[in-house]
Design an enzyme around this catalytic site. Structure first.
Site, PDB file in Angstrom:
ATOM      1  N   GLU A  13      -1.490  -0.771   5.215  1.00  0.00           N
ATOM      2  CA  GLU A  13      -0.682   0.162   5.363  1.00  0.00           C
ATOM      3  C   GLU A  13      -0.953   1.502   4.874  1.00  0.00           C
ATOM      4  O   GLU A  13      -0.587   2.455   5.425  1.00  0.00           O
ATOM      5  CB  GLU A  13       0.728  -0.213   4.828  1.00  0.00           C
ATOM      6  CG  GLU A  13       1.573  -1.363   5.483  1.00  0.00           C
ATOM      7  CD  GLU A  13       0.993  -2.609   5.093  1.00  0.00           C
ATOM      8  OE1 GLU A  13       1.590  -3.751   5.414  1.00  0.00           O
ATOM      9  OE2 GLU A  13       0.117  -2.627   3.948  1.00  0.00           O
ATOM     10  N   PHE A  48      13.648 -11.759  -0.536  1.00  0.00           N
ATOM     11  CA  PHE A  48      12.139 -11.758  -0.234  1.00  0.00           C
ATOM     12  C   PHE A  48      11.733 -10.301   0.576  1.00  0.00           C
ATOM     13  O   PHE A  48      12.575 -10.061   1.472  1.00  0.00           O
ATOM     14  CB  PHE A  48      11.892 -13.066   0.624  1.00  0.00           C
ATOM     15  CG  PHE A  48      10.487 -13.156   1.245  1.00  0.00           C
ATOM     16  CD1 PHE A  48       9.560 -13.397   0.252  1.00  0.00           C
ATOM     17  CD2 PHE A  48      10.127 -12.738   2.427  1.00  0.00           C
ATOM     18  CE1 PHE A  48       7.937 -13.261   0.544  1.00  0.00           C
ATOM     19  CE2 PHE A  48       8.880 -12.972   2.698  1.00  0.00           C
ATOM     20  CZ  PHE A  48       7.676 -12.949   2.150  1.00  0.00           C
ATOM     21  N   GLN A  49      10.901  -9.986  -0.134  1.00  0.00           N
ATOM     22  CA  GLN A  49      10.069  -8.615   0.381  1.00  0.00           C
ATOM     23  C   GLN A  49      11.221  -7.431   0.424  1.00  0.00           C
ATOM     24  O   GLN A  49      11.202  -6.554   1.228  1.00  0.00           O
ATOM     25  CB  GLN A  49       9.612  -8.914   1.887  1.00  0.00           C
ATOM     26  CG  GLN A  49       8.253  -9.547   1.550  1.00  0.00           C
ATOM     27  CD  GLN A  49       7.350  -9.811   2.792  1.00  0.00           C
ATOM     28  OE1 GLN A  49       7.811  -9.453   3.990  1.00  0.00           O
ATOM     29  NE2 GLN A  49       5.970 -10.040   2.726  1.00  0.00           N
ATOM     30  N   LYS A  76      17.237  -5.040   9.076  1.00  0.00           N
ATOM     31  CA  LYS A  76      16.724  -5.913  10.112  1.00  0.00           C
ATOM     32  C   LYS A  76      17.937  -6.196  11.043  1.00  0.00           C
ATOM     33  O   LYS A  76      17.873  -6.226  12.378  1.00  0.00           O
ATOM     34  CB  LYS A  76      16.317  -7.454   9.726  1.00  0.00           C
ATOM     35  CG  LYS A  76      15.546  -8.157  10.898  1.00  0.00           C
ATOM     36  CD  LYS A  76      14.639  -9.320  10.084  1.00  0.00           C
ATOM     37  CE  LYS A  76      13.936  -9.772  11.082  1.00  0.00           C
ATOM     38  NZ  LYS A  76      12.901 -10.911  10.652  1.00  0.00           N
ATOM     39  N   MET A  90     -17.923  12.864  -9.467  1.00  0.00           N
ATOM     40  CA  MET A  90     -17.004  13.991 -10.203  1.00  0.00           C
ATOM     41  C   MET A  90     -16.910  13.467 -11.541  1.00  0.00           C
ATOM     42  O   MET A  90     -16.756  14.332 -12.421  1.00  0.00           O
ATOM     43  CB  MET A  90     -15.833  14.330  -9.225  1.00  0.00           C
ATOM     44  CG  MET A  90     -15.319  15.438  -9.771  1.00  0.00           C
ATOM     45  SD  MET A  90     -16.191  16.778  -9.918  1.00  0.00           S
ATOM     46  CE  MET A  90     -16.360  17.491  -8.038  1.00  0.00           C
TER      47      MET A  90
END
Length: 576
Positions: A66, A128-129, A178, A491
């Site tokens: 993602e 969940f999630q 959902k 760096m």
């Protein structure tokens, strides 16, 4: 079998009955979206199911993470000037977007991020999630909103695009439960027309324009600093006309790079910690400082207590919050840069300022002798990053889009890359996100397939999003990838050398065989270990029609100079 045909609305459409998921897709189409990036999951699955029916109208690119999706959307937005769109599921899918969203917020990149969420009756139950992505993203978005009913979707998406692209651009996030995706609604698209609480652009103040012109006309040593605001407002031509009429030397922030062509006679170089010698030194000698579309970032100003105290400051800026935030503006000019510059140009007097410009040229020669000639020295025993960028310039003739990651290679690319057109340098400026480059280059190339896109990456940042080679492989994206391999987090190592007694703690990189990895993704690859092979390898890469990976071994302990040490004044910039 589905009977609903989703099409771009040419006029006000009649109401159509559809699911919330289909409404998401239709709203994206109605907003002009042609390409989006994402990764599916359970909570966003209805939207992906709706996408299945419109593959010929709305292309979805499956990234490998993602974070890759949001960075690709950023690259697309920065290269095209359009709104970038990305899609993710709930929980870890949504949280994986946050780094890119934060990056887009500080760099003013217009994004619409759509995330799935658990069913509304499960909100707050640690399902969940389930993650409170609204709470998490609030500090790093321009606007966010959670949809729990299908009927909210058309307006939420339209509002998201309006806010993302208007005024000072930025990322927005719409989180959709959902059940809202499954519900039916009567869909009718209506573009968002604005709201009383949000005024994206201030009306131009003619008095402020007059005061700014008076200061500029009376100046003996005027100096312009310009940032990304020029690009975001599409004011490149207005800016050039302005500086040419008044004979104003102009220096850029890294986000403003490419707004003015590299070889323009008034382009005096790069500001900031690793910028050019003249612009930094002479900031504290000018009598009028004109800032256009930039926010006086700490990497540009150094020690604020010793920054341009001798100068009167004119600040052209679209965001009222940036006025007087870091540097006091004697004349603030609020408004869109395009309109402000056009009005200001009418009032400034024609000048050449040749003696003042000569001061920049003298310091430019000093920097060339002390730094640039050494960086680009073909007889030195060790290849440098600057040499690689110089060869890319030769092969591209300044017409390529260059995307960088973050680190030494980023500063070198910004210092030495040459550009003829705007929107040609894409980099992570304010957040400094390692891993940005590879997916952002994918988005840039997909947005501008007619342009060559060169991703310049360090060996550290490359491995942060190396999995996006899979996106290139599947999508057949012809990105040119250049990894400058010094086997260090360069760096950080430079700072350890200069300020921590060469105590190289956790900066040595033991790298895998990049050639073997890249070949596994079906990408043509080559490794350059000696200078004699460099020019031919870069030319081959740029001529090749498909994706290409070029690894160049550069000096392990080379440093980037000039440098303004942390806490120092810009006039204390070091050449060595």
């Amino acid at each position: 079998m589905r009977t609903l045909e989703l099409t771009r609305s040419e006029s006000k459409p009649e109401t159509q009955t559809m699911s919330g998921a289909q409404a998401v897709v239709q709203a994206l189409i109605d907003e002009g979206t042609e390409l989006m990036f994402g990764y599916p999951g359970g909570a966003i699955m209805p939207v992906y199911d709706a996408l299945y029916d419109v593959e010929d109208k709305l292309e979805h690119v499956l990234t490998r993470h993602e974070q890759g999706a949001v960075h690709a959307a950023q690259g697309y937005a920065r290269a095209t000037g359009k709104v970038g769109v990305c899609l993710a599921t709930s929980g870890p899918g949504a949280t994986n977007l946050i780094t890119g969203i934060a990056d887009a917020q500080i760099d003013s990149t217009p994004l619409v991020c759509i995330t799935g969420q658990v069913h509304s009756h499960l909100l707050g139950t640690d399902a969940f999630q389930e993650t409170d992505v609204i709470g998490i993203s609030m500090p790093v978005t321009k606007w966010n909103y959670q949809v729990t009913r299908a009927e909210e979707i058309p307006e939420a998406i339209a509002k998201a695009f309006y806010i993302a692209r208007s005024g000072k651009p930025g990322p927005v996030l719409v989180d959709i439960t959902k059940d809202a995706q499954f519900e039916q609604l009567d869909y009718a698209y209506k573009p968002f027309g604005g709201m009383r609480s949000y005024q994206p652009v201030s009306a131009l103040n003619s008095k402020a324009i007059e005061q700014a012109a008076e200061l500029i006309n009376s100046a003996k040593k005027p100096f312009v600093l310009f940032g990304q605001g020029i690009i975001l407002s599409g004011a490149e031509q207005e800016f050039k006309t302005f500086i040419e009429k008044a004979g104003l030397p102009a220096a850029w922030t890294i986000m403003g790079l490419s707004a003015l062509e590299s070889d323009h006679y008034l382009n005096v170089g790069m500001l900031g910690m690793h910028g050019n010698y003249g612009p930094n030194k002479l900031t504290n000698e000018c009598d009028v400082l004109i800032a256009v579309g930039m926010r006086f970032d700490d990497r540009v100003t150094g020690d604020l207590s010793r920054y341009a105290k001798q100068a009167k400051v004119v600040h052209l800026e679209i965001d009222p919050a940036e006025i007087n935030k870091n540097v006091h503006a004697d004349v603030p000019v609020l408004g869109d840069a395009k309109a402000s510059l056009k009005a200001l140009t009418e009032l400034v007097e024609p000048k050449s300022n040749e003696e003042w410009l000569a001061c920049f040229r003298a310091l430019e020669r000093e920097e060339r002798e002390a730094v640039i000639n050494e960086e680009l020295n073909p007889s030195s025993p060790i290849m440098t990053m600057g040499e690689v960028i110089d060869e890319i310039n030769t092969a591209s003739k300044g017409d390529a889009i260059v995307v960088t990651d973050v680190g030494q290679h980023q500063m070198v690319a910004c210092r030495y890359a040459k550009f003829n057109e705007s929107k040609s340098m894409i980099t992570s400026g304010g957040l400094g996100t390692m891993g940005f480059c590879l997916p952002a280059a994918i988005g840039a190339k997909m947005g501008c397939p007619e342009k060559e896109v060169v991703a310049v990456i360090g060996d550290g940042g490359f491995q942060m999003t190396i999995q996006e080679l899979g996106t290139i492989f599947q999508a057949k994206t012809a990105v040119k990838i250049v990894v400058l391999n010094n086997e260090f987090l360069g760096m950080v190592r430079q700072w350890q050398e200069l300020f921590f007694d060469k105590r190289y703690a956790s900066t040595t990189m033991v790298n895998p065989d990049f050639q073997t990895i890249v070949k596994g993704y079906g990408i043509r690859t080559r490794k350059v270990e000696v200078r004699e092979d460099l020019a031919e390898a870069v030319a081959e890469m740029m001529m090749y029609e498909g994706s290409y990976f070029l690894e160049v071994l550069v000096g392990k302990e080379n440093n980037v100079f000039p440098m303004v040490p942390t806490g120092a004044s810009v006039s204390e910039i070091r050449l060595k």
